[in-house]
Enzyme design. Structure first.
Site, PDB file in Angstrom:
ATOM      1  N   ASP A  29       0.846  -1.193   0.000  1.00 35.06           N
ATOM      2  CA  ASP A  29       0.000   0.000   0.000  1.00 35.06           C
ATOM      3  C   ASP A  29       0.888   1.252   0.000  1.00 35.06           C
ATOM      4  OD1 ASP A  29      -3.216   0.535   1.013  1.00 35.06           O
ATOM      5  OD2 ASP A  29      -1.798   2.204   1.093  1.00 35.06           O
ATOM      6  N   GLY A  92     -15.594   3.030   3.875  1.00 35.36           N
ATOM      7  CA  GLY A  92     -14.354   3.738   3.563  1.00 35.36           C
ATOM      8  C   GLY A  92     -13.685   3.312   2.274  1.00 35.36           C
ATOM      9  N   HIS A  99     -10.163  -4.933  -3.414  1.00 38.43           N
ATOM     10  CA  HIS A  99      -8.842  -5.189  -2.833  1.00 38.43           C
ATOM     11  C   HIS A  99      -8.994  -5.652  -1.400  1.00 38.43           C
ATOM     12  CE1 HIS A  99      -9.961  -0.944  -2.484  1.00 38.43           C
ATOM     13  NE2 HIS A  99      -9.346  -0.932  -1.315  1.00 38.43           N
ATOM     14  N   HIS A 101      -7.032  -5.783   2.086  1.00 41.20           N
ATOM     15  CA  HIS A 101      -5.898  -5.262   2.850  1.00 41.20           C
ATOM     16  C   HIS A 101      -5.355  -6.385   3.730  1.00 41.20           C
ATOM     17  CE1 HIS A 101      -6.923  -0.844   2.356  1.00 41.20           C
ATOM     18  NE2 HIS A 101      -8.116  -1.368   2.124  1.00 41.20           N
TER      19      HIS A 101
HETATM   20  P1  5GP Z   1      -9.787   1.519   0.508  1.00 40.62           P
HETATM   21  O1  5GP Z   1      -9.884   2.834   1.217  1.00 40.62           O
HETATM   22  O2  5GP Z   1     -10.464   1.597  -0.851  1.00 40.62           O
HETATM   23  O3  5GP Z   1     -10.216   0.341   1.298  1.00 40.62           O
HETATM   24  O4  5GP Z   1      -8.244   1.286   0.265  1.00 40.62           O
HETATM   25  C1  5GP Z   1      -7.542   1.840  -0.803  1.00 40.62           C
HETATM   26  C2  5GP Z   1      -6.087   1.711  -0.480  1.00 40.62           C
HETATM   27  O5  5GP Z   1      -5.350   1.906  -1.672  1.00 40.62           O
HETATM   28  C3  5GP Z   1      -5.575   2.749   0.523  1.00 40.62           C
HETATM   29  O6  5GP Z   1      -4.995   2.086   1.633  1.00 40.62           O
HETATM   30  C4  5GP Z   1      -4.571   3.559  -0.274  1.00 40.62           C
HETATM   31  O7  5GP Z   1      -3.467   3.977   0.500  1.00 40.62           O
HETATM   32  C5  5GP Z   1      -4.184   2.609  -1.391  1.00 40.62           C
HETATM   33  N1  5GP Z   1      -3.796   3.239  -2.624  1.00 40.62           N
HETATM   34  C6  5GP Z   1      -4.445   4.223  -3.286  1.00 40.62           C
HETATM   35  N2  5GP Z   1      -3.811   4.535  -4.427  1.00 40.62           N
HETATM   36  C7  5GP Z   1      -2.725   3.720  -4.490  1.00 40.62           C
HETATM   37  C8  5GP Z   1      -1.673   3.567  -5.445  1.00 40.62           C
HETATM   38  O8  5GP Z   1      -1.598   4.241  -6.469  1.00 40.62           O
HETATM   39  N3  5GP Z   1      -0.734   2.634  -5.173  1.00 40.62           N
HETATM   40  C9  5GP Z   1      -0.782   1.841  -4.058  1.00 40.62           C
HETATM   41  N4  5GP Z   1       0.185   0.968  -3.901  1.00 40.62           N
HETATM   42  N5  5GP Z   1      -1.761   1.953  -3.141  1.00 40.62           N
HETATM   43  C10 5GP Z   1      -2.718   2.882  -3.357  1.00 40.62           C
END
Ligand code: 5GP
Ligand code: ZN
Length: 113
Positions: A29, A92, A99, A101
């Site tokens: 991440d 969130g 994805h 985590h």
């Molecule tokens: P969500 O909030 O959708 O559950 O998680 C999205 C995750 O994607 C976040 O933890 C954020 O830091 C990560 N993220 C967003 N854009 C990028 C990116 O361009 N590259 C990587 N490696 N992680 C990303």
């Protein structure tokens, strides 16, 4: 989906993968919330957990097995790790490619915020 950031990462057009196979890709991440914070994604574009169905059962189980493998490789398996999917706005979700985590390397709080 050509303009999806996680599709681009999974296709190795940007960033770098720490794991891949025919079904999934995994990468660190960009804004880690724990010493180990890896994202595991299906290579095919799926927007949300809510969009998967009976045809995706193999994929979903596979992702959890891959999470175990990465947790072991990163040395957090025995101390403890967490696998999280945020689905939709109130949970969130901020990137609209499914994805998982994988978080580890520190004591986690409960309930999640
Ligand atoms: P969500 O909030 O959708 O559950 O998680 C999205 C995750 O994607 C976040 O933890 C954020 O830091 C990560 N993220 C967003 N854009 C990028 C990116 O361009 N590259 C990587 N490696 N992680 C990303
Ligand atoms: Zn995508």
């Amino acid at each position: 989906m050509t303009d999806c950031i996680f599709c681009k990462i999974a296709r190795k057009e940007m960033g770098s993968l720490i794991y891949e196979d025919e079904l999934v890709a995994a990468f660190d991440d960009v804004n880690p919330q724990a010493p180990v914070h890896v994202l595991i994604v299906p290579k095919n574009h799926v927007e949300r957990l809510l969009d998967v169905g009976d045809d995706d059962k193999l994929l979903l189980g596979h992702i959890l097995v891959v999470a175990n493998k990465i947790a072991r490789e990163r040395g957090v398996a025995e101390a403890g790790y967490r696998v999280v999917v945020n689905c939709n706005r109130e949970a969130g979700q901020s990137v609209w490619h499914l994805h998982f985590h994988l978080l580890g390397g520190r004591k986690m709080g409960w309930p999640p915020g």
